[in-house]
Write a protein that holds these residues in place. Structure first.
Motif, short mmCIF file in Angstrom:
data_model
loop_
_atom_site.label_atom_id
_atom_site.label_comp_id
_atom_site.label_asym_id
_atom_site.label_seq_id
_atom_site.Cartn_x
_atom_site.Cartn_y
_atom_site.Cartn_z
N MET A 55 0.85 -1.19 0.00
CA MET A 55 0.00 0.00 0.00
C MET A 55 0.89 1.24 0.00
N PRO A 56 0.65 2.21 -0.90
CA PRO A 56 1.46 3.42 -0.93
C PRO A 56 1.44 4.15 0.40
N THR A 57 2.55 4.87 0.68
CA THR A 57 2.68 5.56 1.95
C THR A 57 1.52 6.53 2.19
N THR A 58 1.14 7.29 1.16
CA THR A 58 0.06 8.27 1.32
C THR A 58 -1.24 7.59 1.70
N SER A 59 -1.56 6.46 1.07
CA SER A 59 -2.78 5.74 1.39
C SER A 59 -2.74 5.21 2.82
N LEU A 60 -1.58 4.70 3.24
CA LEU A 60 -1.45 4.18 4.60
C LEU A 60 -1.63 5.30 5.61
N GLN A 61 -1.09 6.47 5.35
CA GLN A 61 -1.27 7.61 6.25
C GLN A 61 -2.74 8.00 6.36
N THR A 62 -3.46 7.93 5.24
CA THR A 62 -4.88 8.27 5.25
C THR A 62 -5.66 7.28 6.12
N VAL A 63 -5.35 6.00 5.99
CA VAL A 63 -6.01 4.98 6.81
C VAL A 63 -5.71 5.21 8.29
N GLU A 64 -4.45 5.47 8.61
CA GLU A 64 -4.07 5.69 10.00
C GLU A 64 -4.76 6.93 10.57
N ARG A 65 -4.87 7.98 9.77
CA ARG A 65 -5.57 9.18 10.22
C ARG A 65 -7.05 8.89 10.48
N ALA A 66 -7.67 8.15 9.57
CA ALA A 66 -9.09 7.84 9.72
C ALA A 66 -9.32 7.02 10.99
N LEU A 67 -8.48 6.03 11.23
CA LEU A 67 -8.61 5.22 12.45
C LEU A 67 -8.35 6.07 13.69
N GLY A 68 -7.37 6.97 13.60
CA GLY A 68 -7.08 7.85 14.73
C GLY A 68 -8.26 8.74 15.07
N VAL A 69 -8.95 9.24 14.05
CA VAL A 69 -10.13 10.08 14.29
C VAL A 69 -11.21 9.27 14.99
N LEU A 70 -11.50 8.08 14.49
CA LEU A 70 -12.55 7.26 15.11
C LEU A 70 -12.22 6.91 16.55
N LEU A 71 -10.96 6.58 16.81
CA LEU A 71 -10.56 6.18 18.16
C LEU A 71 -10.41 7.36 19.11
N SER A 72 -10.43 8.58 18.57
CA SER A 72 -10.33 9.75 19.44
C SER A 72 -11.66 10.10 20.10
N TYR A 73 -12.75 9.52 19.62
CA TYR A 73 -14.06 9.76 20.24
C TYR A 73 -14.11 9.06 21.60
N SER A 74 -14.75 9.71 22.55
CA SER A 74 -14.86 9.16 23.90
C SER A 74 -16.08 9.79 24.58
N GLU A 75 -16.27 9.46 25.84
CA GLU A 75 -17.39 10.05 26.58
C GLU A 75 -17.24 11.56 26.73
N THR A 76 -16.01 12.02 26.75
CA THR A 76 -15.78 13.47 26.87
C THR A 76 -15.54 14.13 25.51
N ARG A 77 -15.32 13.34 24.48
CA ARG A 77 -15.15 13.87 23.13
C ARG A 77 -16.17 13.16 22.24
N THR A 78 -17.37 13.71 22.18
CA THR A 78 -18.46 13.07 21.45
C THR A 78 -18.64 13.63 20.04
N GLU A 79 -17.96 14.72 19.71
CA GLU A 79 -18.07 15.29 18.38
C GLU A 79 -16.84 16.12 18.05
N TRP A 80 -16.60 16.28 16.75
CA TRP A 80 -15.50 17.11 16.26
C TRP A 80 -16.05 18.12 15.26
N GLY A 81 -15.49 19.32 15.30
CA GLY A 81 -15.66 20.28 14.23
C GLY A 81 -14.44 20.21 13.33
N VAL A 82 -14.57 20.68 12.11
CA VAL A 82 -13.48 20.58 11.13
C VAL A 82 -12.23 21.32 11.62
#
Length: 263
Positions: A1-28
């Motif tokens: 998988m190209p480096t850029t694509s891998l970084q995109t996947v890691e970012r997407a997973l990081g965003v999903l895992l950053s949600y918590s009881e105290t972080r229920t939403e994100w603004g851009v």
């Protein structure tokens, strides 16, 4: 998988895992700042996750919350083993070491629900399977090991005005008596019960935590007739090790992936 694509996947997973009881939403903009991204990159990332159902846009505020695709994946995870598969190896080791039945339970309203259990060689005798059983908050160590360590306000919201069924003379009769038991449990750091739910058994339980928050309980159950009164406490260290292993299993991937990273 190209480096850029891998970084995109890691970012997407990081965003999903950053949600918590105290972080229920994100603004851009705040997501971009937290993750070290440009605003346009953050917008594309959030929009792509929303398009696939992993996030949803809150009307009017245009902020992003978790979406229904995560519920579908969680249901699939549970149908294919889920928490039971995660807990079974820990419970198997605990049951083998202590010869007691080992139980892992998660909160379910004013109860805890058993999702995994492994029989110990010394019992206790029973005519039904533990897995799937519901234990009320007011009866037994498996449930008290979770509810005693909840925030008191949160706990009262779950338990106020609930009926207190009497399973034996040892079952706490009302909320005041139960709160005393909760206070004693929190002070000791563990829950110990005998005959509150089943007159034939004695149980020792500990909370399983994610960070500082209790999310489940792990307990050992023994037969009252065949074991001395203090036998369970001899295995407290083994139970503490099991609770630690379960906490680590629940936390490892979140800890590694949730922190925003620059780039």
């Amino acid at each position: 998988m190209p480096t850029t694509s891998l970084q995109t996947v890691e970012r997407a997973l990081g965003v999903l895992l950053s949600y918590s009881e105290t972080r229920t939403e994100w603004g851009v903009t705040e997501l971009a700042e937290a993750f070290g991204l440009s605003t346009s990159t953050a917008q594309r990332l959030l929009a792509a996750l929303a398009e696939q159902g992993f996030l949803r846009v809150v009307p009017y505020s245009h902020r992003y919350r978790l979406g229904p695709a995560l519920w579908r994946m969680a249901m699939l995870w549970e149908r294919t083993g889920g928490l039971a598969a995660l807990a079974d190896p820990v419970l198997t080791e605990l049951a083998a070491t202590t010869r007691r039945t080992a139980v892992f339970a998660i909160p379910d309203g004013g109860h805890v629900r058993v999702v995994a259990a492994v029989d110990g060689s010394s019992g206790p005798p029973r005519s039904h399977l533990f897995r799937g059983a519901l234990y009320p908050a007011h009866a037994g160590a498996a449930s008290r090991a979770y509810f005693a360590f909840l925030d008191r306000v949160e706990r009262r919201a779950l338990l106020d005005d609930r009926p207190f069924g009497r399973f034996s003379d040892q079952t706490p009769a009302d909320l005041a008596a139960l709160e005393t038991e909760f206070d004693n449990t929190a002070r000791l750091g563990y829950a110990l019960s005998e005959g509150e739910y089943d007159t034939r058994t004695r149980a020792l339980g500990l909370p399983v935590r994610m960070g500082t928050r209790p999310v489940a309980s792990v307990s050992m159950i023994e037969d009252v007739a065949s074991q001395p009164d203090d036998a369970l406490l001899d295995h407290l260290v083994a139970l503490e090790a099991a609770a630690g292993q379960l906490s680590a299993a629940l936390m490892t991937r979140v800890t590694r992936a949730a922190a925003p990273s620059a780039g």
